[in-house]
Design a protein around this motif. Sequence first.
Motif, PDB file in Angstrom:
ATOM      1  N   PRO A 204      -5.382  89.369  50.421  1.00 54.85           N
ATOM      2  CA  PRO A 204      -4.478  90.220  49.733  1.00 54.85           C
ATOM      3  C   PRO A 204      -3.158  90.435  50.266  1.00 54.85           C
ATOM      4  O   PRO A 204      -3.034  90.835  51.421  1.00 54.85           O
ATOM      5  N   ALA A 205      -1.955  90.109  49.599  1.00 55.26           N
ATOM      6  CA  ALA A 205      -0.605  90.215  49.967  1.00 55.26           C
ATOM      7  C   ALA A 205       0.079  90.398  48.891  1.00 55.26           C
ATOM      8  O   ALA A 205      -0.011  90.017  47.887  1.00 55.26           O
ATOM      9  N   LYS A 206       1.422  91.018  49.311  1.00 56.41           N
ATOM     10  CA  LYS A 206       2.485  91.324  48.235  1.00 56.41           C
ATOM     11  C   LYS A 206       3.897  91.360  49.055  1.00 56.41           C
ATOM     12  O   LYS A 206       3.804  91.664  50.240  1.00 56.41           O
ATOM     13  N   VAL A 207       4.815  91.287  48.352  1.00 61.82           N
ATOM     14  CA  VAL A 207       6.203  91.271  48.603  1.00 61.82           C
ATOM     15  C   VAL A 207       6.724  92.533  48.397  1.00 61.82           C
ATOM     16  O   VAL A 207       6.508  93.190  47.140  1.00 61.82           O
ATOM     17  N   VAL A 208       7.340  93.323  49.375  1.00 58.38           N
ATOM     18  CA  VAL A 208       7.812  94.585  49.068  1.00 58.38           C
ATOM     19  C   VAL A 208       9.321  94.697  49.385  1.00 58.38           C
ATOM     20  O   VAL A 208      10.013  93.717  49.936  1.00 58.38           O
ATOM     21  N   HIS A 209      10.218  95.607  48.639  1.00 56.94           N
ATOM     22  CA  HIS A 209      11.560  95.605  48.766  1.00 56.94           C
ATOM     23  C   HIS A 209      12.020  96.914  49.277  1.00 56.94           C
ATOM     24  O   HIS A 209      11.397  98.214  48.756  1.00 56.94           O
ATOM     25  N   GLY A 210      13.019  96.970  50.020  1.00 49.85           N
ATOM     26  CA  GLY A 210      13.243  98.483  50.314  1.00 49.85           C
ATOM     27  C   GLY A 210      14.991  98.310  50.955  1.00 49.85           C
ATOM     28  O   GLY A 210      15.554  97.248  50.778  1.00 49.85           O
ATOM     29  N   ILE A 211      15.321  99.341  51.378  1.00 49.19           N
ATOM     30  CA  ILE A 211      16.654  99.522  52.100  1.00 49.19           C
ATOM     31  C   ILE A 211      16.359  99.929  53.493  1.00 49.19           C
ATOM     32  O   ILE A 211      15.656 100.623  53.934  1.00 49.19           O
ATOM     33  N   ARG A 212      17.749  99.992  54.206  1.00 49.15           N
ATOM     34  CA  ARG A 212      17.696 100.214  55.502  1.00 49.15           C
ATOM     35  C   ARG A 212      18.609 101.802  55.667  1.00 49.15           C
ATOM     36  O   ARG A 212      19.647 101.768  55.113  1.00 49.15           O
ATOM     37  N   LEU A 213      17.979 102.825  56.101  1.00 50.62           N
ATOM     38  CA  LEU A 213      18.341 104.050  55.942  1.00 50.62           C
ATOM     39  C   LEU A 213      19.435 104.303  57.239  1.00 50.62           C
ATOM     40  O   LEU A 213      19.101 104.510  58.162  1.00 50.62           O
ATOM     41  N   GLN A 214      20.588 103.937  56.868  1.00 49.39           N
ATOM     42  CA  GLN A 214      21.750 103.904  57.983  1.00 49.39           C
ATOM     43  C   GLN A 214      22.465 105.446  57.851  1.00 49.39           C
ATOM     44  O   GLN A 214      22.262 105.966  56.771  1.00 49.39           O
ATOM     45  N   GLU A 215      23.561 105.527  58.495  1.00 50.53           N
ATOM     46  CA  GLU A 215      24.411 106.589  58.515  1.00 50.53           C
ATOM     47  C   GLU A 215      25.334 106.730  57.443  1.00 50.53           C
ATOM     48  O   GLU A 215      25.395 107.644  56.691  1.00 50.53           O
ATOM     49  N   PHE A 216      25.932 105.726  56.933  1.00 45.96           N
ATOM     50  CA  PHE A 216      26.832 105.382  55.758  1.00 45.96           C
ATOM     51  C   PHE A 216      26.844 103.982  55.441  1.00 45.96           C
ATOM     52  O   PHE A 216      27.380 103.310  56.041  1.00 45.96           O
ATOM     53  N   GLN A 217      26.471 103.806  54.275  1.00 48.19           N
ATOM     54  CA  GLN A 217      26.365 102.375  53.763  1.00 48.19           C
ATOM     55  C   GLN A 217      26.795 102.622  52.103  1.00 48.19           C
ATOM     56  O   GLN A 217      25.934 103.342  51.599  1.00 48.19           O
ATOM     57  N   ARG A 218      27.652 101.741  51.746  1.00 50.10           N
ATOM     58  CA  ARG A 218      27.940 101.703  50.070  1.00 50.10           C
ATOM     59  C   ARG A 218      27.789 100.398  49.871  1.00 50.10           C
ATOM     60  O   ARG A 218      27.957  99.423  50.440  1.00 50.10           O
ATOM     61  N   ASP A 219      27.201 100.199  48.588  1.00 48.37           N
ATOM     62  CA  ASP A 219      26.711  98.847  48.077  1.00 48.37           C
ATOM     63  C   ASP A 219      25.661  98.253  48.799  1.00 48.37           C
ATOM     64  O   ASP A 219      25.874  97.019  49.437  1.00 48.37           O
ATOM     65  N   ILE A 220      24.779  98.821  49.512  1.00 54.33           N
ATOM     66  CA  ILE A 220      23.787  98.402  50.236  1.00 54.33           C
ATOM     67  C   ILE A 220      22.850  97.240  49.854  1.00 54.33           C
ATOM     68  O   ILE A 220      22.657  97.175  48.377  1.00 54.33           O
ATOM     69  N   GLN A 221      22.713  96.359  50.445  1.00 56.45           N
ATOM     70  CA  GLN A 221      21.814  95.360  50.207  1.00 56.45           C
ATOM     71  C   GLN A 221      20.321  95.435  50.389  1.00 56.45           C
ATOM     72  O   GLN A 221      19.801  96.051  51.431  1.00 56.45           O
ATOM     73  N   PHE A 222      19.533  95.004  49.518  1.00 57.48           N
ATOM     74  CA  PHE A 222      17.877  95.337  49.612  1.00 57.48           C
ATOM     75  C   PHE A 222      17.327  94.329  50.760  1.00 57.48           C
ATOM     76  O   PHE A 222      17.924  93.198  50.613  1.00 57.48           O
ATOM     77  N   VAL A 223      16.433  94.718  51.566  1.00 57.63           N
ATOM     78  CA  VAL A 223      15.699  93.886  52.338  1.00 57.63           C
ATOM     79  C   VAL A 223      14.462  93.673  51.873  1.00 57.63           C
ATOM     80  O   VAL A 223      13.588  94.397  50.994  1.00 57.63           O
ATOM     81  N   HIS A 224      13.722  92.443  52.215  1.00 53.58           N
ATOM     82  CA  HIS A 224      12.495  91.928  51.711  1.00 53.58           C
ATOM     83  C   HIS A 224      11.454  91.744  52.912  1.00 53.58           C
ATOM     84  O   HIS A 224      11.822  91.161  53.749  1.00 53.58           O
ATOM     85  N   TRP A 225      10.177  92.288  52.752  1.00 62.76           N
ATOM     86  CA  TRP A 225       9.053  91.844  53.935  1.00 62.76           C
ATOM     87  C   TRP A 225       7.858  91.856  53.309  1.00 62.76           C
ATOM     88  O   TRP A 225       7.746  91.865  51.857  1.00 62.76           O
ATOM     89  N   LEU A 226       7.249  91.301  53.890  1.00 58.81           N
ATOM     90  CA  LEU A 226       5.586  90.763  53.589  1.00 58.81           C
ATOM     91  C   LEU A 226       4.667  92.009  53.930  1.00 58.81           C
ATOM     92  O   LEU A 226       4.765  92.425  55.228  1.00 58.81           O
ATOM     93  N   GLN A 227       3.824  92.303  53.353  1.00 56.40           N
ATOM     94  CA  GLN A 227       2.597  93.265  53.545  1.00 56.40           C
ATOM     95  C   GLN A 227       1.454  92.480  53.401  1.00 56.40           C
ATOM     96  O   GLN A 227       1.172  92.006  52.374  1.00 56.40           O
ATOM     97  N   VAL A 228       0.483  92.591  54.253  1.00 58.63           N
ATOM     98  CA  VAL A 228      -1.025  91.961  53.944  1.00 58.63           C
ATOM     99  C   VAL A 228      -1.887  93.050  54.233  1.00 58.63           C
ATOM    100  O   VAL A 228      -1.793  93.794  55.102  1.00 58.63           O
ATOM    101  N   PHE A 229      -2.980  93.021  53.608  1.00 56.50           N
ATOM    102  CA  PHE A 229      -3.947  94.022  53.610  1.00 56.50           C
ATOM    103  C   PHE A 229      -4.803  93.705  54.863  1.00 56.50           C
ATOM    104  O   PHE A 229      -5.623  92.391  54.689  1.00 56.50           O
TER     105      PHE A 229
END
Length: 509
Positions: A204-229
């Motif tokens: 079991p595996a899937k791609v997840v998408h998220g953001i990095r919680l920074q102090e101040f960021q406009r027009d932030i880009q998504f980061v992607h990583w892999l999750q495996v059960f």
Amino acid sequence: MNKYHLYILTLSLTFIGLGIFAYKTVFLKFPIMPQARSNIWDIEVRISFIAHDTPVKVSLFIPKSTTQYSIIDENFISRGYGLITKKTGGNRRIIWSARKIKGDQILYYRGVVRQISEEEPSSTVKRPEIKKPVFEGPYLIAVESLITKIWNSSADLETMVAELIKQISTPQDDSNISLLLGKQATLLKKMEVAAKVLLYAGIPAKVVHGIRLQEFQRDIQFVHWLQVFEKDTWQSYDPETGEQDIPHDYLLWWQGNYPLVHLKGGGKLQTIISVRLRKEETHTITGQHKQSNNSPFIKYSLFTLPIETQAVYNVLLMVPLGTFVLVILRNIVGFKTFGTFMPVLIALAFRETRLLWGIVLFCIVVGLGLSIRFYLEHLKLLLVPRLASVLIVVILLMCGLSILTHQIGMERGLSVALFPMVIITMTIERMSILWEERGAAEALQQGLGSLTAATIAYLVMNIKYLQYLIFVFPELTLILLAGTVLMGRYYGYRISELSRFKALAKGKP
């Protein structure tokens, strides 16, 4: 103007600035030190599009609470739209809908995220069902070959996933991987291929998408990583290193091969995501002291603006500080610079390029541009065409430097595009004229003075504590204004001139 008028003005500005500052700190309990901030972030999604006078439906994935972060508040801002919330496939999403809408449309999602103690144990979940992807022809051979390769090069599931990410990160070394990735081997594409390979292998595996919680960021880009059960829970893997676990400041947003926003009945879709670490006092976050929350200093503060606008003012409010520093350097110390505000604008560019790289890139662009300007002098051009020619040359130099540094792997060189090209053009023009009229020494002296002033302004503007103070207490800029106005009437000796008049100071003829 009467000097007493000036003194009254400066004292009034200072009194107003300090008065508001004292009221906010004493009565509204605004923290003076940034350490008083809590681990709470505001996130905002701004969706804009053009409706085609037909039924409109906008679907947006929204984040959900995890073992590290909790969604403690949400707001959905729209006008004339219906709103429903759905949970599908482990994701949360909202759907805005309207029967008939026309023209420019703007929708907002705003959420408040709080960090949970990292010591909280991960919850156990049921092993998900595996839906094997279908591969045919050469793709099937490539996948089976890759699975065999990573299986033989690993000892357990953790090392197997790490080896898979390592192999996919270098597609040029394996024709099978190059076939699976295709021509556009983005990081997202690599993670999607890795998940499909693992699913085909029964993992079991899937791609997840998220953001990095920074102090101040406009027009932030998504980061992607892999999750495996693995071991009754989902384990996250860094998409670049293949190591287990990811940075603690990553917020999981949604999972699966779906776009963040889906629009039906409109066009020219644009999405901007902004993040801000809360800087106002804790009691406004928790909802306590309601009488303070009704204060106009909170109701009409910068914190009520959209986060992307707050990010802009977080930078702009440092300009008065940089300008104040420049006034001291020019009128009190005696620095010679090209133009009045050029060093401050260059200092703003240094915020993105970083200081050392910024100085190097500035010297290269100005040096090459100056040599081209001397050549143009022989053509006897008029002023406006000459300036336009220098501007074009500066832009071409920036393009050339970006391409060159990118090819040799120096990605920081790409930030040369952040320099204010018009200011650079005027600097080159003034420096060339000064070179011809007063000589190379004077021109280089003012050029060095400009660069030194920009460096000092950058160092002051980049102090985190001052950034915090001026954003939370923008009334402090009134004190900077008072000091600037007061220095405007200073006619004494500059510090750099004292050595010239040392004899007068000693009373000698």
